[in-house]
Every structure is written in C-alpha cells, then in structure tokens.
Design an enzyme around this catalytic site. Structure first.
Site, PDB file in Angstrom:
ATOM      1  N   ASP A   2      -2.566   7.486  -4.503  1.00 31.45           N
ATOM      2  CA  ASP A   2      -3.071   8.418  -3.512  1.00 31.45           C
ATOM      3  C   ASP A   2      -3.103   9.868  -3.972  1.00 31.45           C
ATOM      4  O   ASP A   2      -2.210  10.291  -4.689  1.00 31.45           O
ATOM      5  CB  ASP A   2      -2.138   8.367  -2.289  1.00 31.45           C
ATOM      6  CG  ASP A   2      -2.844   7.792  -1.112  1.00 31.45           C
ATOM      7  OD1 ASP A   2      -3.970   8.225  -0.847  1.00 31.45           O
ATOM      8  OD2 ASP A   2      -2.264   6.913  -0.474  1.00 31.45           O
ATOM      9  N   GLY A   3      -4.087  10.579  -3.487  1.00 28.50           N
ATOM     10  CA  GLY A   3      -4.126  12.022  -3.721  1.00 28.50           C
ATOM     11  C   GLY A   3      -5.271  12.470  -4.609  1.00 28.50           C
ATOM     12  O   GLY A   3      -5.377  13.660  -4.926  1.00 28.50           O
ATOM     13  N   ARG A  15     -14.996  14.885  -4.955  1.00 26.74           N
ATOM     14  CA  ARG A  15     -13.957  13.845  -4.898  1.00 26.74           C
ATOM     15  C   ARG A  15     -14.015  12.920  -6.115  1.00 26.74           C
ATOM     16  O   ARG A  15     -12.996  12.455  -6.612  1.00 26.74           O
ATOM     17  CB  ARG A  15     -14.104  13.004  -3.615  1.00 26.74           C
ATOM     18  CG  ARG A  15     -13.753  13.737  -2.345  1.00 26.74           C
ATOM     19  CD  ARG A  15     -13.949  12.831  -1.132  1.00 26.74           C
ATOM     20  NE  ARG A  15     -13.020  11.721  -1.118  1.00 26.74           N
ATOM     21  CZ  ARG A  15     -11.761  11.795  -0.694  1.00 26.74           C
ATOM     22  NH1 ARG A  15     -11.286  12.929  -0.248  1.00 26.74           N
ATOM     23  NH2 ARG A  15     -10.981  10.724  -0.719  1.00 26.74           N
ATOM     24  N   HIS A  19     -11.134  11.049  -8.650  1.00 24.53           N
ATOM     25  CA  HIS A  19     -10.969   9.635  -9.020  1.00 24.53           C
ATOM     26  C   HIS A  19     -11.020   9.488 -10.548  1.00 24.53           C
ATOM     27  O   HIS A  19     -10.313   8.678 -11.119  1.00 24.53           O
ATOM     28  CB  HIS A  19     -12.055   8.786  -8.359  1.00 24.53           C
ATOM     29  CG  HIS A  19     -11.936   8.737  -6.857  1.00 24.53           C
ATOM     30  ND1 HIS A  19     -10.745   8.492  -6.222  1.00 24.53           N
ATOM     31  CD2 HIS A  19     -12.863   8.894  -5.856  1.00 24.53           C
ATOM     32  CE1 HIS A  19     -10.923   8.510  -4.909  1.00 24.53           C
ATOM     33  NE2 HIS A  19     -12.203   8.758  -4.662  1.00 24.53           N
ATOM     34  N   GLU A  49     -10.062  -1.861   3.238  1.00 24.98           N
ATOM     35  CA  GLU A  49     -10.499  -0.848   4.214  1.00 24.98           C
ATOM     36  C   GLU A  49     -11.300   0.275   3.543  1.00 24.98           C
ATOM     37  O   GLU A  49     -11.966   1.057   4.226  1.00 24.98           O
ATOM     38  CB  GLU A  49      -9.282  -0.234   4.928  1.00 24.98           C
ATOM     39  CG  GLU A  49      -8.614  -1.155   5.948  1.00 24.98           C
ATOM     40  CD  GLU A  49      -7.824  -2.286   5.299  1.00 24.98           C
ATOM     41  OE1 GLU A  49      -7.196  -2.055   4.248  1.00 24.98           O
ATOM     42  OE2 GLU A  49      -7.852  -3.419   5.825  1.00 24.98           O
ATOM     43  N   ASN A  50     -11.223   0.361   2.222  1.00 20.57           N
ATOM     44  CA  ASN A  50     -11.915   1.455   1.526  1.00 20.57           C
ATOM     45  C   ASN A  50     -13.438   1.376   1.633  1.00 20.57           C
ATOM     46  O   ASN A  50     -14.132   2.355   1.369  1.00 20.57           O
ATOM     47  CB  ASN A  50     -11.504   1.528   0.047  1.00 20.57           C
ATOM     48  CG  ASN A  50     -10.142   2.159  -0.185  1.00 20.57           C
ATOM     49  OD1 ASN A  50      -9.481   1.900  -1.192  1.00 20.57           O
ATOM     50  ND2 ASN A  50      -9.685   3.002   0.739  1.00 20.57           N
ATOM     51  N   TRP A  51     -13.970   0.210   2.069  1.00 19.98           N
ATOM     52  CA  TRP A  51     -15.432   0.106   2.265  1.00 19.98           C
ATOM     53  C   TRP A  51     -15.911   1.066   3.341  1.00 19.98           C
ATOM     54  O   TRP A  51     -17.095   1.351   3.442  1.00 19.98           O
ATOM     55  CB  TRP A  51     -15.820  -1.326   2.668  1.00 19.98           C
ATOM     56  CG  TRP A  51     -15.494  -2.361   1.640  1.00 19.98           C
ATOM     57  CD1 TRP A  51     -14.511  -3.306   1.734  1.00 19.98           C
ATOM     58  CD2 TRP A  51     -16.142  -2.580   0.370  1.00 19.98           C
ATOM     59  NE1 TRP A  51     -14.505  -4.091   0.603  1.00 19.98           N
ATOM     60  CE2 TRP A  51     -15.488  -3.674  -0.249  1.00 19.98           C
ATOM     61  CE3 TRP A  51     -17.198  -1.960  -0.304  1.00 19.98           C
ATOM     62  CZ2 TRP A  51     -15.859  -4.156  -1.498  1.00 19.98           C
ATOM     63  CZ3 TRP A  51     -17.557  -2.449  -1.557  1.00 19.98           C
ATOM     64  CH2 TRP A  51     -16.903  -3.525  -2.139  1.00 19.98           C
ATOM     65  N   LEU A 177       3.044   2.146   4.195  1.00 12.61           N
ATOM     66  CA  LEU A 177       2.668   1.093   3.239  1.00 12.61           C
ATOM     67  C   LEU A 177       1.162   0.906   3.150  1.00 12.61           C
ATOM     68  O   LEU A 177       0.662   0.376   2.149  1.00 12.61           O
ATOM     69  CB  LEU A 177       3.328  -0.237   3.611  1.00 12.61           C
ATOM     70  CG  LEU A 177       4.824  -0.344   3.324  1.00 12.61           C
ATOM     71  CD1 LEU A 177       5.335  -1.710   3.741  1.00 12.61           C
ATOM     72  CD2 LEU A 177       5.111  -0.119   1.843  1.00 12.61           C
TER      73      LEU A 177
HETATM   74  C1  FPP Z   1      -6.759   7.218  -3.169  1.00  9.88           C
HETATM   75  O1  FPP Z   1      -6.912   8.628  -3.187  1.00  9.88           O
HETATM   76  C2  FPP Z   1      -7.401   6.583  -4.319  1.00  9.88           C
HETATM   77  C3  FPP Z   1      -8.368   5.615  -4.256  1.00  9.88           C
HETATM   78  C4  FPP Z   1      -8.883   5.092  -2.975  1.00  9.88           C
HETATM   79  C5  FPP Z   1      -8.975   5.044  -5.474  1.00  9.88           C
HETATM   80  C6  FPP Z   1      -8.097   4.835  -6.663  1.00  9.88           C
HETATM   81  C7  FPP Z   1      -8.959   4.448  -7.817  1.00  9.88           C
HETATM   82  C8  FPP Z   1      -8.868   4.918  -9.079  1.00  9.88           C
HETATM   83  C9  FPP Z   1      -7.828   5.845  -9.547  1.00  9.88           C
HETATM   84  C10 FPP Z   1      -9.909   4.549 -10.101  1.00  9.88           C
HETATM   85  C11 FPP Z   1     -10.192   3.116 -10.320  1.00  9.88           C
HETATM   86  C12 FPP Z   1      -9.026   2.257 -10.674  1.00  9.88           C
HETATM   87  C13 FPP Z   1      -8.824   1.629 -11.850  1.00  9.88           C
HETATM   88  C14 FPP Z   1      -7.708   0.631 -12.033  1.00  9.88           C
HETATM   89  C15 FPP Z   1      -9.674   1.875 -13.007  1.00  9.88           C
HETATM   90  P1  FPP Z   1      -7.699   9.328  -2.014  1.00  9.88           P
HETATM   91  O2  FPP Z   1      -9.141   9.306  -2.349  1.00  9.88           O
HETATM   92  O3  FPP Z   1      -7.354   8.656  -0.723  1.00  9.88           O
HETATM   93  O4  FPP Z   1      -7.167  10.783  -2.072  1.00  9.88           O
HETATM   94  P2  FPP Z   1      -6.835  11.731  -0.828  1.00  9.88           P
HETATM   95  O5  FPP Z   1      -5.800  11.005  -0.022  1.00  9.88           O
HETATM   96  O6  FPP Z   1      -6.301  12.957  -1.481  1.00  9.88           O
HETATM   97  O7  FPP Z   1      -8.126  11.961  -0.100  1.00  9.88           O
END
Ligand code: FPP
Length: 222
Positions: A2-3, A15, A19, A49-51, A177
């Site tokens: 996260d983050g 954003r 990533h 849920e990320n969809w 969680l």
């Molecule tokens: C959460 O941060 C992160 C994700 C939903 C995606 C994580 C994916 C990767 C790091 C790349 C792909 C993975 C691999 C194994 C190659 P957030 O977007 O919720 O950040 P925020 O809470 O600060 O908005």
C-alpha cells in the site's frame, strides 16, 4: 503493497508512476527475502476489489504486471525461486493467464524460496470458492458435513501448498486486513509501518522480521 498512490501524489506524479516505483520495491524485497532465507513471501498485487478502480489505473497495473513478468522471469528462474499464484487469476486477460501459467511451469521444479503473488485475490472470495467446492461434493454424496475439518478447509484454499502464515506486513499506515488471507491470518503476527510501499526495501523487511522475532506466540495457549 500500500501507498503507491500517495507516494506519487507527494511527488506530483501520476499514480502509474507510484505503481512503477512499487515494482522496484518488489524487486528489492524479493532479493532481501532471499538474503534472509525466508521460506515464502506473498505479495498482494491485485485484489478482487481492485477492478473498481478507474479503467486507466487497472490497465496500467495489468501493463506493469506483463512488464514485470517479461523482465524478471529469468531472474526468478535463475535464483531457484518457485512462483505460486493465489486468487482467481484465470479470470484475468487470456495473455496474462498464459504468461503466468508459463512461469508457474518453468519454476515448478525450483526448490528455493516461494514467491506467491495474489492476483484477483480476495480472502472472502477464496473461502467462498472452497465452500462451494465442499457443497458440490456433498451434493453428489462424495463427502458428508462431518468430513469438513480445519485441515480439510486449509487444503481447499489457494494457499494449500504454502507454509503457515507467520507475519503480515501492512505498509503506508493502514491498519486493517483488507480481505487479505483472512483464514490464514488466524494466528499470524501483524506488523504495521508508515513507510509507503515504493520506499520499502531490505532494511524495512529486516526491521519487521526483528520485531516478529520478539513476539511471544501462544496460539491461544499460555
Ligand atoms: C496499493 O497502493 C497498490 C496496488 C493496488 C498495486 C500493487 C501493485 C504493484 C506494486 C505492481 C505489480 C505487482 C507485481 C508483483 C509486479 P494504492 O494504489 O492503494 O496506494 P494509495 O493507498 O496510496 O492510493
């Protein structure tokens, strides 16, 4: 992990750049996990849920996943890492499914650290899928309700082949969680850090492991 979004926002970047920096943290963490001799590491890369995120962000994440698999597969193979996927990844884009199946096949005989990646994963969805499987078996008389034990349940989950969960690390100051490994987390230790995922690396993993080593695990006993 996260983050990523907040890391990018702090730098006035899109954003997607967060990533992308998150992928670098993935690489650092995998190298550190090998150095520390961990048996397995599970990364929550994409939740069921990320969809709900914008089409653009979902597409950026899928692009990064394709990029990561292409770029890093040889390193995983060479480093004796065995890839494992949890979640309903078969429902993802056909080319991604194909790429993943190929890496799973290529690393299947590796004997080193297990790198599990959660893709299209949700803890409730995982338990539901297992429950449906039991119900189907019961409906055709293959099992009776008493056959369903804790061990049975554990072996019906996506994590059946992974060692028991010891430690959950949650980055970026979140303290929940979020549907991650719900069944498996029953006696796991939880570690929270304010570090944003793109800043995470070997030293942070070491700090989490040192904290974990100081815990007194009683599993409900005394
Ligand atoms: C959460 O941060 C992160 C994700 C939903 C995606 C994580 C994916 C990767 C790091 C790349 C792909 C993975 C691999 C194994 C190659 P957030 O977007 O919720 O950040 P925020 O809470 O600060 O908005």
């Amino acid at each position: 992990m996260d983050g990523n979004g907040r890391w990018a926002k702090k730098r006035h970047l899109p954003r997607a750049m967060g990533h992308k920096a998150g992928v670098e943290a993935v690489r650092r963490t995998i190298r550190a996990m090998e150095d520390f001799g961990l048996e397995a590491l599970t990364l929550y890369a994409f939740s069921s849920e990320n969809w709900k995120r914008s089409e653009e962000e979902v597409s950026d994440l899928m692009g990064l996943l394709r990029f990561y698999i292409k770029q890093d597969v040889e390193e995983l193979v060479a480093n004796n890492i065995r890839l494992h996927v949890i979640g309903n990844y078969k429902a993802m884009a056909p080319d991604i499914v194909k790429m993943i199946d190929k890496v799973l096949e290529r690393t299947a005989d590796n004997t080193g650290t297990i790198l599990a990646v959660a893709l299209n994963y949700g803890g409730q969805d995982e338990i539901l899928r297992a429950a449906r499987g039991f119900a189907q078996k019961a409906a055709i008389g293959e099992i009776v309700p008493e056959d369903i034990t804790e061990a049975h349940m554990a072996s019906a989950l996506d994590t059946a082949k992974l060692p028991p969960l010891d430690l959950i690390i949650r980055t970026s100051g979140e303290r929940r969680l979020s549907n991650f490994l719900l069944w498996q987390a029953a006696y796991a230790e939880l570690y929270f850090t304010d570090t944003l995922w793109p800043d995470f690396g070997g030293d942070h993993l070491k700090a989490a492991l040192q904290d974990f080593a100081s815990r007194d695990r009683r599993y409900g006993g005394r």
